[in-house]
Design an enzyme around this catalytic site. Structure first.
Site, PDB file in Angstrom:
ATOM      1  N   ASP A  11       0.854  -1.197   0.000  1.00 10.50           N
ATOM      2  CA  ASP A  11       0.000   0.000   0.000  1.00 10.50           C
ATOM      3  C   ASP A  11       0.882   1.237   0.000  1.00 10.50           C
ATOM      4  O   ASP A  11       2.010   1.215   0.517  1.00 10.50           O
ATOM      5  CB  ASP A  11      -0.910   0.017   1.229  1.00 10.50           C
ATOM      6  CG  ASP A  11      -1.940  -1.103   1.196  1.00 10.50           C
ATOM      7  OD1 ASP A  11      -2.410  -1.447   0.098  1.00 10.50           O
ATOM      8  OD2 ASP A  11      -2.278  -1.619   2.271  1.00 10.50           O
ATOM      9  N   ASP A  55      -7.216  -1.260  -4.291  1.00 12.52           N
ATOM     10  CA  ASP A  55      -8.239  -0.937  -3.299  1.00 12.52           C
ATOM     11  C   ASP A  55      -9.180   0.143  -3.823  1.00 12.52           C
ATOM     12  O   ASP A  55     -10.401   0.060  -3.672  1.00 12.52           O
ATOM     13  CB  ASP A  55      -7.597  -0.433  -2.000  1.00 12.52           C
ATOM     14  CG  ASP A  55      -6.713  -1.468  -1.341  1.00 12.52           C
ATOM     15  OD1 ASP A  55      -6.946  -2.668  -1.530  1.00 12.52           O
ATOM     16  OD2 ASP A  55      -5.770  -1.063  -0.624  1.00 12.52           O
TER      17      ASP A  55
END
Length: 201
Positions: free
Chosen positions: A132, A166
């Site tokens: 991420d 995401d």
């Protein structure tokens, strides 16, 4: 492959490639915890890795990690079949494209959790960590002391660190929820027409 199938799956493929390119760049050029600010304190790249679901949520232990990865793989198969079904039955193009966004996001994170542990030599197959990097702490401060439960504690909005996969899943789901009445107002939302992209050739 018929032209009607190309657009959603090509869109998904491009998102997957972009997602992986960003992750590999971050892994190669940043160390975990490093930040590169592009919107001052309100927007930055913040390199982190997680064992779990979108936005850093996790299931406990190696078995939880394995179960999550296998669930993702089954979910991708189901989503791919669902998109094919929607195309074949001429559902609304917006619904199909949003399904493609969800598919792309799911595949993007599956690649991490399935292969990254082996590629980067830290875990066996199916036990990799998801990379991420996007962090947007737009609002920060403290809850007033009279506030229930969190009184006096600090808060940050938006706290989770996420990746393009995401974001793709979230956008697809949110758009389906917003436009669901439009997408499902008829049994066949887009009837066959000579110029429709959803007409099979």
């Amino acid at each position: 492959m018929k032209a009607v199938y190309i657009k959603p799956f090509l869109t998904a493929l491009l998102i997957i490639i972009a997602d992986q390119a960003i992750k590999l760049w971050v892994h190669a050029h940043m160390y975990q915890g490093q930040e590169i600010k592009f919107l001052g304190e309100r927007g930055m790249l913040h390199y982190t890795e997680n064992n779990g679901m979108a936005f850093g949520m996790e299931l406990g232990g190696d078995w939880g990690k394995l179960a999550l990865t296998l669930f993702r793989i089954l979910a991708v198969v189901g989503i791919g079949y669902g998109i094919t079904y929607l195309i074949k039955h001429k559902y609304h193009r917006g619904l199909i494209m949003n399904g493609a966004l969800i598919l792309a996001g799911a595949v993007g994170n599956i690649i991490d959790s399935t292969f990254y542990g082996v590629i980067f030599h830290y875990a066996p197959l199916l036990h990799g960590r998801v990379i991420d990097m996007f962090y947007f702490p737009l609002i920060s401060g403290d809850f007033p002391k009279w506030f229930p439960i969190w009184g006096g504690e600090d808060f940050v909005f938006f706290r989770p660190v996420f990746n393009l996969a995401d974001a793709s899943i979230s956008v697809g789901v949110i758009l389906i929820l917003i436009f669901q009445k439009h997408y499902f107002k008829q049994e066949i939302p887009e009837p066959a027409a000579p110029n429709s992209e959803m007409v099979e050739e």
